[in-house]
Design a protein around this motif. Structure first.
Motif, short mmCIF file in Angstrom:
data_model
loop_
_atom_site.label_atom_id
_atom_site.label_comp_id
_atom_site.label_asym_id
_atom_site.label_seq_id
_atom_site.Cartn_x
_atom_site.Cartn_y
_atom_site.Cartn_z
N THR A 34 0.85 -1.18 0.00
CA THR A 34 0.00 0.00 0.00
C THR A 34 0.89 1.23 0.00
N CYS A 35 0.61 2.14 -0.90
CA CYS A 35 1.34 3.40 -0.91
C CYS A 35 0.78 4.27 0.20
N MET A 36 1.65 4.73 1.06
CA MET A 36 1.22 5.59 2.16
C MET A 36 1.11 7.03 1.67
N ALA A 37 0.67 7.88 2.53
CA ALA A 37 0.51 9.29 2.19
C ALA A 37 1.81 9.86 1.64
N TRP A 38 1.69 10.73 0.69
CA TRP A 38 2.80 11.43 0.07
C TRP A 38 3.79 10.50 -0.63
N GLY A 39 3.30 9.40 -1.15
CA GLY A 39 4.13 8.54 -1.98
C GLY A 39 5.07 7.62 -1.23
N GLY A 40 4.90 7.49 0.08
CA GLY A 40 5.77 6.61 0.84
C GLY A 40 5.32 5.16 0.75
N PHE A 41 6.19 4.27 1.10
CA PHE A 41 5.85 2.85 1.10
C PHE A 41 6.67 2.18 2.19
N ASN A 42 6.35 0.95 2.46
CA ASN A 42 6.99 0.24 3.57
C ASN A 42 8.49 0.14 3.38
N ARG A 43 9.20 0.33 4.48
CA ARG A 43 10.66 0.23 4.45
C ARG A 43 11.12 -1.16 4.03
N GLU A 44 10.32 -2.18 4.35
CA GLU A 44 10.69 -3.55 3.98
C GLU A 44 10.87 -3.68 2.46
N VAL A 45 10.01 -2.99 1.73
CA VAL A 45 10.08 -3.06 0.27
C VAL A 45 11.38 -2.40 -0.21
N THR A 46 11.68 -1.23 0.31
CA THR A 46 12.91 -0.54 -0.07
C THR A 46 14.13 -1.37 0.30
N ARG A 47 14.15 -1.91 1.50
CA ARG A 47 15.30 -2.73 1.93
C ARG A 47 15.47 -3.95 1.03
N PHE A 48 14.37 -4.60 0.67
CA PHE A 48 14.45 -5.77 -0.19
C PHE A 48 15.04 -5.40 -1.54
N ILE A 49 14.53 -4.35 -2.13
CA ILE A 49 15.04 -3.92 -3.44
C ILE A 49 16.50 -3.50 -3.33
N ASP A 50 16.84 -2.75 -2.28
CA ASP A 50 18.22 -2.30 -2.08
C ASP A 50 19.19 -3.46 -1.88
N SER A 51 18.72 -4.53 -1.25
CA SER A 51 19.61 -5.64 -0.91
C SER A 51 19.88 -6.58 -2.08
N ASN A 52 19.18 -6.41 -3.17
CA ASN A 52 19.35 -7.29 -4.33
C ASN A 52 19.96 -6.53 -5.49
N GLU A 53 21.06 -7.07 -6.01
CA GLU A 53 21.71 -6.43 -7.15
C GLU A 53 20.85 -6.50 -8.40
N ASP A 54 20.12 -7.58 -8.54
CA ASP A 54 19.31 -7.80 -9.74
C ASP A 54 17.86 -7.97 -9.32
N ASN A 55 17.03 -7.00 -9.65
CA ASN A 55 15.63 -7.03 -9.27
C ASN A 55 14.71 -7.41 -10.44
N ARG A 56 15.28 -8.05 -11.44
CA ARG A 56 14.46 -8.40 -12.61
C ARG A 56 13.40 -9.45 -12.29
N LYS A 57 13.54 -10.17 -11.19
CA LYS A 57 12.54 -11.17 -10.80
C LYS A 57 11.42 -10.57 -9.96
N THR A 58 11.49 -9.27 -9.70
CA THR A 58 10.56 -8.63 -8.78
C THR A 58 9.48 -7.86 -9.53
N VAL A 59 8.24 -8.13 -9.13
CA VAL A 59 7.08 -7.39 -9.62
C VAL A 59 6.46 -6.72 -8.40
N VAL A 60 6.18 -5.43 -8.50
CA VAL A 60 5.60 -4.70 -7.39
C VAL A 60 4.22 -4.18 -7.80
N PHE A 61 3.27 -4.37 -6.90
CA PHE A 61 1.91 -3.86 -7.09
C PHE A 61 1.57 -2.99 -5.89
#
Length: 161
Positions: free
Chosen positions: A88-115
């Motif tokens: 869920t996108c939070m107010a002002w375009g924010g999103f859960n830190r878990e999502v950011t950390r997951f994306i940041d921790s992976n060099e290749d995010n081609r397997k990731t789809v975000v909704f």
């Protein structure tokens, strides 16, 4: 004015917490599965219906793990052909830190789809090469979102990303 800002922030956080909740984690083991899919997310009526339809669509060809967003850090994308994150996108375009950390921790995010569900259906998200499908939680858009997510996941499962 600072007090008003703090109260507004607390109010928005309370609304967000009331609107999103944990989902029931499960694994749908399929010994004949050709593929592995993990779906990480939070729960809302709209996302639950979409997730249920995706699970129904892939249960015959995938081993499917369904986990809450707080389990993202434990997911190794190399164990899956596709990683679907429903947030869920939070107010002002924010999103859960878990999502950011997951994306940041992976060099290749081609397997990731975000909704993302967001109040603004025109909001577009792109972070470190991960594009997101976004939608307001409008039941009339459910078929469109399922179709868009299915196309993205199908590309990952067939290795055509």
């Amino acid at each position: 004015t600072r007090c008003k800002s703090i109260l507004l922030f607390l109010f928005m956080a309370l609304i967000f917490c009331a609107c999103s909740k944990n989902l029931r984690e499960t694994s749908l083991a399929n010994p004949d599965a050709e593929f592995r899919l993990v779906i990480a997310g939070d729960s809302s009526e709209f996302k639950d219906r979409i997730r249920d339809r995706l699970v129904q669509n892939y249960q015959d060809i995938c081993h499917i793990d369904i986990v809450n967003l707080d389990k993202l850090e434990q997911i190794d994308p190399n164990d899956y052909q596709a990683v679907l994150i429903m947030d869920t996108c939070m107010a002002w375009g924010g999103f859960n830190r878990e999502v950011t950390r997951f994306i940041d921790s992976n060099e290749d995010n081609r397997k990731t789809v975000v909704f993302f569900t967001a109040d603004d259906p025109e909001w577009e998200y792109n972070y470190k090469g991960v594009d997101a499908i976004t939608s307001a939680s409008i039941p009339a858009r459910e078929d469109e979102m399922v179709d868009a997510l299915t196309r993205r996941v199908d590309l990952l499962l067939t290795g055509s990303q």
